[in-house]
Design an enzyme around this catalytic site. Structure first.
Site, PDB file in Angstrom:
ATOM      1  N   GLY A  27     -52.579 -46.235  85.525  1.00  0.00           N
ATOM      2  CA  GLY A  27     -53.897 -46.849  85.615  1.00  0.00           C
ATOM      3  C   GLY A  27     -54.453 -47.145  84.239  1.00  0.00           C
ATOM      4  O   GLY A  27     -55.631 -46.913  83.983  1.00  0.00           O
ATOM      5  N   HIS A  28     -53.580 -47.653  83.351  1.00  0.00           N
ATOM      6  CA  HIS A  28     -54.003 -47.970  81.995  1.00  0.00           C
ATOM      7  C   HIS A  28     -53.009 -48.929  81.348  1.00  0.00           C
ATOM      8  O   HIS A  28     -51.953 -49.217  81.898  1.00  0.00           O
ATOM      9  CB  HIS A  28     -54.142 -46.699  81.152  1.00  0.00           C
ATOM     10  N   ALA A  29     -53.386 -49.409  80.162  1.00  0.00           N
ATOM     11  CA  ALA A  29     -52.511 -50.216  79.302  1.00  0.00           C
ATOM     12  C   ALA A  29     -52.660 -49.667  77.891  1.00  0.00           C
ATOM     13  O   ALA A  29     -53.569 -48.884  77.610  1.00  0.00           O
ATOM     14  CB  ALA A  29     -52.910 -51.692  79.346  1.00  0.00           C
ATOM     15  N   ARG A  51     -50.188 -50.620  83.817  1.00  0.00           N
ATOM     16  CA  ARG A  51     -49.208 -49.968  84.669  1.00  0.00           C
ATOM     17  C   ARG A  51     -49.872 -48.945  85.569  1.00  0.00           C
ATOM     18  O   ARG A  51     -50.813 -48.253  85.168  1.00  0.00           O
ATOM     19  CB  ARG A  51     -48.090 -49.331  83.856  1.00  0.00           C
ATOM     20  N   PHE A  60     -56.319 -48.692  77.056  1.00  0.00           N
ATOM     21  CA  PHE A  60     -57.299 -49.402  77.885  1.00  0.00           C
ATOM     22  C   PHE A  60     -57.297 -48.649  79.201  1.00  0.00           C
ATOM     23  O   PHE A  60     -56.281 -48.632  79.902  1.00  0.00           O
ATOM     24  CB  PHE A  60     -56.890 -50.854  78.156  1.00  0.00           C
TER      25      PHE A  60
END
Length: 143
Positions: free
Chosen positions: A56-58, A103, A128
């Site tokens: 749940g981030h980049a 992802r 992010f």
């Protein structure tokens, strides 16, 4: 090899060498040789409940290769234009995830073990964690 068109990032499966032996198989990975970066950090996830979601981030700069050492799980990849999913279940195949790729991981099998090889040490400012901020950065907005 799967490639996702992306503004700045990409994701693809990396096949690692496998040495067969009657006592068991051996796979190895060398940063800068089998991976497009030198390894600065290794971490792994285990005891993940089957209904859990991870990721749940980049990342702004970090590159990773993600493996299912045992069991399986799904990784959903989003480059801001195209969404793709990969199922990891073979310990000699890793998913390379370049920078600026969102992802999400889910559908962990019982006993799944996920190992991640990373290009940088942990740095919270590289993340992010808000999808809208990630999309804004892809469009050239202020991070």
């Amino acid at each position: 090899m799967t490639r996702i068109s992306a503004h700045q990032g990409s994701a693809r499966i990396i096949d690692l060498p496998q040495i067969h032996d009657p006592r068991g198989d051996l796979t190895f990975v060398e940063g800068g040789n089998h991976l497009p970066f030198d390894i600065a950090r290794v971490y792994y996830l285990y005891n993940v409940p089957v209904d859990s979601e991870r990721g749940g981030h980049a990342h702004r700069d970090l590159e990773q290769v993600i493996f299912a050492l045992s069991g399986s799980f799904r990784i959903k990849i989003d480059d801001g234009e195209t969404k793709t999913e990969f199922w990891l279940r073979d310990p000699r195949k890793g998913l390379y995830v370049n920078r600026m790729i969102w992802r999400e991981m889910d559908a962990f099998s019982q006993g799944a073990v996920c190992m991640v090889l990373a290009s940088h040490v942990y740095d919270e400012s590289d993340y992010f964690r808000d999808y809208n901020e990630f999309q804004n950065a892809l469009r050239g907005g202020v991070e």
